[in-house]
Design a protein around this motif. Sequence first.
Motif, mmCIF file in Angstrom:
data_model
loop_
_atom_site.group_PDB
_atom_site.id
_atom_site.type_symbol
_atom_site.label_atom_id
_atom_site.label_comp_id
_atom_site.label_asym_id
_atom_site.label_seq_id
_atom_site.Cartn_x
_atom_site.Cartn_y
_atom_site.Cartn_z
ATOM 1 N N ASP A 57 0.843 -1.202 0.000
ATOM 2 C CA ASP A 57 0.000 0.000 0.000
ATOM 3 C C ASP A 57 0.875 1.248 0.000
ATOM 4 O O ASP A 57 0.550 2.255 -0.613
ATOM 5 N N GLU A 58 2.002 1.158 0.711
ATOM 6 C CA GLU A 58 2.879 2.323 0.810
ATOM 7 C C GLU A 58 3.472 2.680 -0.556
ATOM 8 O O GLU A 58 3.500 3.846 -0.949
ATOM 9 N N THR A 59 3.899 1.658 -1.290
ATOM 10 C CA THR A 59 4.469 1.920 -2.617
ATOM 11 C C THR A 59 3.427 2.539 -3.535
ATOM 12 O O THR A 59 3.707 3.508 -4.251
ATOM 13 N N LEU A 60 2.203 1.992 -3.492
ATOM 14 C CA LEU A 60 1.135 2.557 -4.324
ATOM 15 C C LEU A 60 0.880 4.015 -3.952
ATOM 16 O O LEU A 60 0.737 4.886 -4.824
ATOM 17 N N ALA A 61 0.870 4.289 -2.657
ATOM 18 C CA ALA A 61 0.635 5.673 -2.208
ATOM 19 C C ALA A 61 1.747 6.593 -2.708
ATOM 20 O O ALA A 61 1.494 7.717 -3.151
ATOM 21 N N LYS A 62 2.991 6.107 -2.669
ATOM 22 C CA LYS A 62 4.122 6.912 -3.162
ATOM 23 C C LYS A 62 3.972 7.187 -4.660
ATOM 24 O O LYS A 62 4.278 8.274 -5.143
ATOM 25 N N CYS A 63 3.502 6.177 -5.390
ATOM 26 C CA CYS A 63 3.310 6.350 -6.840
ATOM 27 C C CYS A 63 2.232 7.399 -7.102
ATOM 28 O O CYS A 63 2.363 8.222 -8.005
ATOM 29 N N ASN A 64 1.169 7.333 -6.308
ATOM 30 C CA ASN A 64 0.068 8.279 -6.514
ATOM 31 C C ASN A 64 0.411 9.692 -6.055
ATOM 32 O O ASN A 64 -0.295 10.644 -6.387
ATOM 33 N N ALA A 65 1.511 9.817 -5.299
ATOM 34 C CA ALA A 65 1.921 11.150 -4.850
ATOM 35 C C ALA A 65 2.978 11.742 -5.776
ATOM 36 O O ALA A 65 3.316 12.920 -5.683
ATOM 37 N N ALA A 66 3.515 10.915 -6.687
ATOM 38 C CA ALA A 66 4.594 11.378 -7.570
ATOM 39 C C ALA A 66 4.025 12.077 -8.802
ATOM 40 O O ALA A 66 2.824 12.036 -9.071
ATOM 41 N N ASP A 67 4.914 12.741 -9.567
ATOM 42 C CA ASP A 67 4.488 13.334 -10.840
ATOM 43 C C ASP A 67 4.416 12.264 -11.922
ATOM 44 O O ASP A 67 3.642 12.371 -12.874
ATOM 45 N N ALA A 68 5.277 11.247 -11.780
ATOM 46 C CA ALA A 68 5.288 10.176 -12.771
ATOM 47 C C ALA A 68 6.007 8.972 -12.189
ATOM 48 O O ALA A 68 6.781 9.089 -11.237
ATOM 49 N N THR A 270 -2.330 14.256 -15.416
ATOM 50 C CA THR A 270 -1.059 14.100 -16.144
ATOM 51 C C THR A 270 -0.183 13.002 -15.544
ATOM 52 O O THR A 270 0.788 12.595 -16.169
ATOM 53 N N ARG A 271 -0.494 12.566 -14.330
ATOM 54 C CA ARG A 271 0.348 11.521 -13.734
ATOM 55 C C ARG A 271 0.280 10.267 -14.581
ATOM 56 O O ARG A 271 -0.795 9.855 -15.025
ATOM 57 N N GLY A 272 1.435 9.664 -14.827
ATOM 58 C CA GLY A 272 1.427 8.488 -15.681
ATOM 59 C C GLY A 272 2.401 7.429 -15.206
ATOM 60 O O GLY A 272 3.275 7.683 -14.373
ATOM 61 N N LEU A 273 2.203 6.247 -15.752
ATOM 62 C CA LEU A 273 3.081 5.112 -15.482
ATOM 63 C C LEU A 273 3.772 4.764 -16.794
ATOM 64 O O LEU A 273 3.101 4.560 -17.807
ATOM 65 N N TYR A 274 5.086 4.695 -16.774
ATOM 66 C CA TYR A 274 5.845 4.501 -18.007
ATOM 67 C C TYR A 274 6.657 3.221 -17.901
ATOM 68 O O TYR A 274 7.369 3.014 -16.925
ATOM 69 N N GLU A 275 6.552 2.383 -18.909
ATOM 70 C CA GLU A 275 7.260 1.106 -18.873
ATOM 71 C C GLU A 275 7.530 0.615 -20.283
ATOM 72 O O GLU A 275 6.751 0.874 -21.191
ATOM 73 N N PRO A 276 8.645 -0.093 -20.462
ATOM 74 C CA PRO A 276 8.845 -0.736 -21.760
ATOM 75 C C PRO A 276 7.809 -1.846 -21.874
ATOM 76 O O PRO A 276 7.311 -2.318 -20.847
ATOM 77 N N ILE A 277 7.476 -2.284 -23.090
ATOM 78 C CA ILE A 277 6.412 -3.295 -23.162
ATOM 79 C C ILE A 277 6.947 -4.716 -23.004
ATOM 80 O O ILE A 277 6.199 -5.664 -22.879
ATOM 81 N N HIS A 278 8.271 -4.871 -22.981
ATOM 82 C CA HIS A 278 8.828 -6.225 -22.866
ATOM 83 C C HIS A 278 8.819 -6.708 -21.413
ATOM 84 O O HIS A 278 8.561 -5.945 -20.492
ATOM 85 N N GLY A 279 9.149 -7.961 -21.253
ATOM 86 C CA GLY A 279 9.151 -8.560 -19.922
ATOM 87 C C GLY A 279 10.518 -8.504 -19.255
ATOM 88 O O GLY A 279 11.389 -7.718 -19.647
ATOM 89 N N SER A 280 10.716 -9.371 -18.253
ATOM 90 C CA SER A 280 11.903 -9.266 -17.402
ATOM 91 C C SER A 280 13.100 -10.071 -17.919
ATOM 92 O O SER A 280 14.160 -10.049 -17.308
ATOM 93 N N ALA A 281 12.934 -10.785 -19.019
ATOM 94 C CA ALA A 281 14.021 -11.500 -19.698
ATOM 95 C C ALA A 281 15.006 -12.197 -18.754
ATOM 96 O O ALA A 281 16.194 -11.891 -18.752
ATOM 97 N N LEU A 303 8.516 12.509 -20.032
ATOM 98 C CA LEU A 303 8.748 13.950 -20.123
ATOM 99 C C LEU A 303 7.625 14.624 -20.912
ATOM 100 O O LEU A 303 7.137 15.694 -20.549
ATOM 101 N N ARG A 304 7.220 13.978 -21.999
ATOM 102 C CA ARG A 304 6.202 14.566 -22.875
ATOM 103 C C ARG A 304 4.837 14.617 -22.205
ATOM 104 O O ARG A 304 4.195 15.659 -22.158
ATOM 105 N N HIS A 305 4.377 13.480 -21.701
ATOM 106 C CA HIS A 305 2.980 13.388 -21.253
ATOM 107 C C HIS A 305 2.764 13.813 -19.794
ATOM 108 O O HIS A 305 1.717 14.352 -19.470
#
Length: 354
Positions: A57-68, A270-281, A303-305
């Motif tokens: 829950d703490e990590t999720l809260a930190k994500c929701n408090a960040a800009d991205a 504007t808050r977003g989650l950014y990730e490559p689409i590939h897996g953990s290889a 940076l853009r979105h």
Amino acid sequence: MQAHIVTLPGDYIGPEIVAQAVKVLEKVAAKYGHSFAFEEYALGGASIDRYGVPLTDETLAKCNAADAVLMGSVGGPKWDGVEPARRPEKGLLALRKGMQVFANLRPCTIHPQLAAACPLRPDIVAQPIDVMILRELTGDIYFGKRWRSEDRKAATDEMAYSEMEVERLARIGFEMAMKRRKKLCSVDKANVLECSRLWRETVARLAKEYPEVEVTYMYVDNAAMQLILRPAQFDVMITGNLFGDILSDESAAIAGSLGMMPSASLGSGTRGLYEPIHGSAPDIAGRDIANPLGTILSGALLLRHSLGLEAEAAAIERAVSQVLDEGYRTGDIFSEGCTRVGCTQMGDLVAERI
Ligand code: IPM
Ligand code: MG
């Protein structure tokens, strides 16, 4: 500008590739006079090992408090035996749902330098390919009810969509099409699925508000075929979570490598989650040979979105293009006559060119 970015490196190659993207973003900050504060948390298997759950829950809260939020990749054989409700992937799904990032942008463009890595015929790739797959990310069979019989011999996964979920995704698609080539293809399986019939009706209703956009409807099986036969026909493609997952891997193969593909997941702000689409290889983890470009390009989308820094985003994209022009390649995109480099070196090369 000041921005607060949470990083979630995740598992296997995740930490290697995220480190490269952070390096590039730090170079952007230094060059353009911004200050980015990075804060790192565990997600997926890394979080299971530390806290017993794939997302706290703490990590999720930190994500929701960040800009991205910038993520690497989650999952792998180490946690294959973990009960389904606590698998690493559950952490990622809970993160998407918890951040309410329902719109997943998966752009597919062919870097001309990598045309040789594209498995399609040269005459097909010679046409300009620029497809934006817009995948719904917080609904569908991914989040529906699941059931397994007591004797373990039967199972159900429920596909569910509401009009609201389709409409908010489709609206982003129409707005995006208006800024691009004004073409939108809605992908579903309306000849069989009730969810898809709702999807199609909702898109058709919304289309009336966007008379300039040329709308087409395609069944997902045909769309999968059309994507390899004539990829240049597509501009914006909107589709549900499951179909989008599948079509975006297909589009990545067309682009030459899964390792090159960035993605952005956005909600209503504007808050977003950014990730490559590939897996953990897991097979190449820890050897410093993974391709960090998908993650670095996800940093450009961040940076853009989320931060509205278009020039800086373009600077990253230009630097990546320049490194490819100069012939540097990680193993997944290597071809004869190029210079083979590792993950860290690829990150350095891009950062130097910002
Ligand atoms: C993706 C991945 C994820 C998904 C997995 C890891 C849960 O395949 O981001 O495309 O299915 O969404
Ligand atoms: Mg996928």
